[in-house]
Design a protein around this motif. Structure first.
Motif, PDB file in Angstrom:
ATOM      1  N   ALA A  62      44.091  32.654  45.403  1.00  0.00           N
ATOM      2  CA  ALA A  62      43.000  33.112  44.295  1.00  0.00           C
ATOM      3  C   ALA A  62      41.865  33.478  44.718  1.00  0.00           C
ATOM      4  O   ALA A  62      41.192  34.588  44.488  1.00  0.00           O
ATOM      5  N   ASP A  63      41.300  32.629  45.878  1.00  0.00           N
ATOM      6  CA  ASP A  63      40.045  32.992  46.470  1.00  0.00           C
ATOM      7  C   ASP A  63      40.269  34.389  47.284  1.00  0.00           C
ATOM      8  O   ASP A  63      39.351  35.024  47.389  1.00  0.00           O
ATOM      9  N   GLU A  64      41.414  34.328  48.146  1.00  0.00           N
ATOM     10  CA  GLU A  64      41.402  35.722  49.003  1.00  0.00           C
ATOM     11  C   GLU A  64      41.554  36.886  48.049  1.00  0.00           C
ATOM     12  O   GLU A  64      41.070  37.819  48.670  1.00  0.00           O
ATOM     13  N   GLY A  85      45.437  28.170  45.371  1.00  0.00           N
ATOM     14  CA  GLY A  85      43.793  28.248  45.299  1.00  0.00           C
ATOM     15  C   GLY A  85      43.572  29.052  46.363  1.00  0.00           C
ATOM     16  O   GLY A  85      42.340  29.814  46.075  1.00  0.00           O
ATOM     17  N   GLU A  86      44.229  29.157  47.394  1.00  0.00           N
ATOM     18  CA  GLU A  86      43.621  30.145  48.821  1.00  0.00           C
ATOM     19  C   GLU A  86      44.047  31.595  48.424  1.00  0.00           C
ATOM     20  O   GLU A  86      43.313  32.456  48.687  1.00  0.00           O
ATOM     21  N   SER A 121      46.533  31.588  37.599  1.00  0.00           N
ATOM     22  CA  SER A 121      47.684  30.982  36.941  1.00  0.00           C
ATOM     23  C   SER A 121      47.948  31.719  35.584  1.00  0.00           C
ATOM     24  O   SER A 121      49.102  32.056  35.393  1.00  0.00           O
ATOM     25  N   PHE A 144      39.870  36.111  42.398  1.00  0.00           N
ATOM     26  CA  PHE A 144      40.190  35.708  41.169  1.00  0.00           C
ATOM     27  C   PHE A 144      39.139  34.524  40.712  1.00  0.00           C
ATOM     28  O   PHE A 144      38.407  33.978  41.849  1.00  0.00           O
ATOM     29  N   THR A 145      38.814  34.147  39.670  1.00  0.00           N
ATOM     30  CA  THR A 145      37.548  33.472  39.504  1.00  0.00           C
ATOM     31  C   THR A 145      37.885  31.996  40.114  1.00  0.00           C
ATOM     32  O   THR A 145      37.271  31.306  40.855  1.00  0.00           O
ATOM     33  N   ASP A 146      39.106  31.530  39.914  1.00  0.00           N
ATOM     34  CA  ASP A 146      39.578  30.078  40.282  1.00  0.00           C
ATOM     35  C   ASP A 146      41.242  30.235  40.209  1.00  0.00           C
ATOM     36  O   ASP A 146      41.772  31.258  39.797  1.00  0.00           O
ATOM     37  N   GLU A 147      41.758  29.061  40.557  1.00  0.00           N
ATOM     38  CA  GLU A 147      43.503  28.979  40.639  1.00  0.00           C
ATOM     39  C   GLU A 147      43.778  29.193  39.295  1.00  0.00           C
ATOM     40  O   GLU A 147      44.781  29.635  38.871  1.00  0.00           O
ATOM     41  N   SER A 148      43.048  28.477  38.338  1.00  0.00           N
ATOM     42  CA  SER A 148      43.301  28.474  36.883  1.00  0.00           C
ATOM     43  C   SER A 148      43.416  29.902  36.185  1.00  0.00           C
ATOM     44  O   SER A 148      44.431  30.263  35.402  1.00  0.00           O
ATOM     45  N   HIS A 149      42.427  30.772  36.765  1.00  0.00           N
ATOM     46  CA  HIS A 149      42.352  32.200  36.251  1.00  0.00           C
ATOM     47  C   HIS A 149      43.609  32.964  36.911  1.00  0.00           C
ATOM     48  O   HIS A 149      44.097  33.847  35.988  1.00  0.00           O
TER      49      HIS A 149
END
Length: 293
Positions: A253-255, A250-251, A265, A258-263
């Motif tokens: 993805a945010d860095e 998640g970190e 992945s 990306f929209t979120d962790e799912s995006h």
């Protein structure tokens, strides 16, 4: 193709190039090499560049590299993981170091692949030589706090190299297509965390190309679209984060925006066949097995 791994956070080697395996190999760690004596050629990812006394090379994990010795060559190799330079004791320090590492990523991913890295200032050359000499002494003597000192030395060394790279960046309207493409790629790598700076209208203004033409120009020169290049570069950074940092998915993805962790992945699995979590788990399993054997 053979591969080499680093089983400690930091390693320093001094030796003769004649003892180096001449076959290009993939190395799974960061490496800084200074040539102390001699001349020849280095290869990195199928590119070939000359080296001489005083030359400095930067390599990233998964680079394929090798050397061809012409005259007797001695070198110092500084090898380290991202976790070595990124080690911190407090959340504030972790955030500061993380920002510093992001600023330096373009340094590793651009040089020395497109051109020879030049340390132009005599004082910087002297400082680098002194730093590497101090690192050798710390590493061999292993006095108290030597690991912390080595971490600081690596940080200083990277900062000195980075400012020399920055001084080489000079975009003009007279560059040929190949150089212009290299400069566009460098700009994207430098601003990979700033989504607004990578919009097509910003890029076209920065490089004096029309919005309708810059995408066509980039694809014609590189074989992939601007958007595809940005995605591939981000996913390359995700690979490094997953393998060499303790950030959560998640970190990461945010860095990287990306929209979120799912995006992240879903996209990662589309390109690499596994999720980032599975990729991290498999990598750590392989490292454990190698250490056991």
């Amino acid at each position: 193709m053979e591969a080499r791994n680093l089983y400690t956070p930091f390693e320093l080697l001094q030796g003769n190039m004649s003892d180096w395996d001449p076959r290009p190999q993939v190395y799974y760690f960061f490496e800084i090499i200074q040539i102390q004596e001699g001349s020849g050629f280095r290869t990195v990812n199928k590119n070939r560049f000359p080296y001489r006394k005083g030359s400095i090379f930067l390599f990233t994990p998964r680079d394929c590299r090798g050397f061809e010795e012409e005259t007797s060559t001695r070198f110092v190799s500084v090898r380290f993981s991202e976790m070595f330079v990124g080690h911190s004791h407090t959340p504030q320090e972790k955030e500061r170091i993380g920002a510093w590492l992001r600023q330096l990523e373009y340094l590793f991913f651009y040089h020395n692949r497109q051109e020879q890295l030049l340390i132009r200032q005599d004082n910087d050359c002297k400082m680098i030589t002194a730093l590497i000499g101090n690192m050798v002494e710390e590493y061999e003597q292993k006095h108290p706090y030597y690991q912390e000192n080595l971490q600081h030395y690596v940080t200083l060394l990277l900062n000195i190299v980075a400012r020399n790279v920055a001084a080489d960046i000079n975009i003009t309207g007279e560059e040929d297509c190949a150089l212009l493409i290299n400069q566009i790629m460098l700009y994207i790598r430098q601003h990979i965390y700033e989504r607004e700076m990578l919009k097509q209208e910003v890029l076209s203004s920065k490089f004096n190309l029309s919005q309708n033409y810059i995408g066509e120009f980039f694809k014609k020169q590189t074989g992939e679209s601007l958007q595809q290049f940005i995605i591939n570069y981000k996913l390359n950074l995700v690979q490094l984060r997953v393998s060499y940092s303790d950030l959560t998915i998640g970190e990461i993805a945010d860095e990287l925006g990306f929209t979120d962790e799912s995006h992240l992945s879903r996209l990662f699995k589309k390109y690499y066949g596994v999720t980032p979590s599975a990729y991290r788990k498999e990598g750590r399993k392989n490292e454990l097995q190698k250490n056991i054997h």
